[in-house]
Each structure stands twice: as structure tokens, then as C-alpha cells.
Write a protein that holds these residues in place. Structure first.
Motif, short mmCIF file in Angstrom:
data_model
loop_
_atom_site.label_atom_id
_atom_site.label_comp_id
_atom_site.label_asym_id
_atom_site.label_seq_id
_atom_site.Cartn_x
_atom_site.Cartn_y
_atom_site.Cartn_z
N LYS A 197 -5.49 1.38 9.44
CA LYS A 197 -6.35 2.49 9.04
C LYS A 197 -6.63 2.33 7.55
O LYS A 197 -5.71 2.28 6.74
CB LYS A 197 -5.67 3.83 9.31
N PHE A 198 -7.89 2.22 7.20
CA PHE A 198 -8.31 2.03 5.81
C PHE A 198 -8.82 3.35 5.26
O PHE A 198 -9.67 4.00 5.89
CB PHE A 198 -9.41 0.97 5.73
N GLU A 199 -8.32 3.75 4.10
CA GLU A 199 -8.77 4.97 3.45
C GLU A 199 -9.07 4.68 1.98
O GLU A 199 -8.40 3.88 1.35
CB GLU A 199 -7.68 6.06 3.51
N GLN A 200 -10.06 5.38 1.47
CA GLN A 200 -10.38 5.25 0.05
C GLN A 200 -9.31 5.96 -0.77
O GLN A 200 -8.91 7.08 -0.46
CB GLN A 200 -11.75 5.86 -0.24
N SER A 201 -8.85 5.31 -1.82
CA SER A 201 -7.84 5.87 -2.70
C SER A 201 -8.50 6.77 -3.72
O SER A 201 -9.65 6.55 -4.12
CB SER A 201 -7.10 4.74 -3.42
N GLU A 202 -7.79 7.81 -4.16
CA GLU A 202 -8.34 8.72 -5.17
C GLU A 202 -8.64 8.00 -6.47
O GLU A 202 -9.60 8.33 -7.16
CB GLU A 202 -7.37 9.88 -5.41
N TRP A 252 -0.62 1.05 8.38
CA TRP A 252 -0.55 0.20 9.56
C TRP A 252 0.61 0.61 10.45
O TRP A 252 1.59 1.19 9.98
CB TRP A 252 -0.41 -1.27 9.18
N THR A 253 0.45 0.34 11.72
CA THR A 253 1.53 0.51 12.69
C THR A 253 1.49 -0.70 13.62
O THR A 253 0.44 -1.30 13.83
CB THR A 253 1.38 1.79 13.53
N GLY A 254 2.62 -1.03 14.16
CA GLY A 254 2.70 -2.11 15.13
C GLY A 254 3.68 -1.74 16.22
O GLY A 254 4.75 -1.21 15.94
N ILE A 255 3.28 -1.95 17.45
CA ILE A 255 4.12 -1.61 18.60
C ILE A 255 4.26 -2.84 19.48
O ILE A 255 3.27 -3.47 19.84
CB ILE A 255 3.50 -0.46 19.40
#
Length: 66
Positions: free
Chosen positions: A9-14, A22-25
Motif C-alpha cells: 500500500k503506497f501513501e503520500q507522506s506529509e 506491506w503485509t505478507g501471508i
């Protein structure tokens, strides 16, 4: 072999830039890996992935992920 589902999941930083969550299963394990406890595989995989992200951050000159 193992099958791992990874979600990024990519989000813009302030402060500018991008924060990556990230997650991995581990979804499926076959062969001799079936004898290895799932928690042990998960821990080893997380360590490898954290090392990869640290190397990416170092190459890009950004902060090291925590």
C-alpha cells in the motif's frame, strides 16, 4: 516451495515522498517446507523483506524503514 501473498500500500507522506506499508501471508507450503513451523518461516521471511526495504531506502537516499 511456498506461495506467499504480498500486499503493498503506497501513501503520500506529509513531508513529501512515499510511505509503503506491506503485509505478507504464507498461503501454501509444499514439500520439505511442510516440516518447518509456520511461525519460523514467517519470521525468516519478514527479516529478509525488511533487509530488502532497508537496501532500497539506502539506494534511494531515504530514511531506513523501522
Amino acid at each position: 516451495t511456498s506461495t506467499v501473498l504480498t500486499r503493498l500500500k503506497f501513501e503520500q507522506s506529509e513531508g513529501g515522498g512515499t510511505v509503503i506499508h506491506w503485509t505478507g501471508i504464507i498461503e501454501q507450503v509444499t514439500g520439505l517446507l511442510k516440516a518447518v513451523p509456520k511461525g519460523l518461516m514467517q519470521g525468516a521471511a519478514e527479516k529478509v523483506i525488511e533487509d530488502v526495504w532497508a537496501a532500497v531506502a539506502a539506494k534511494l537516499g531515504g530514511p531506513t524503514p523501522s
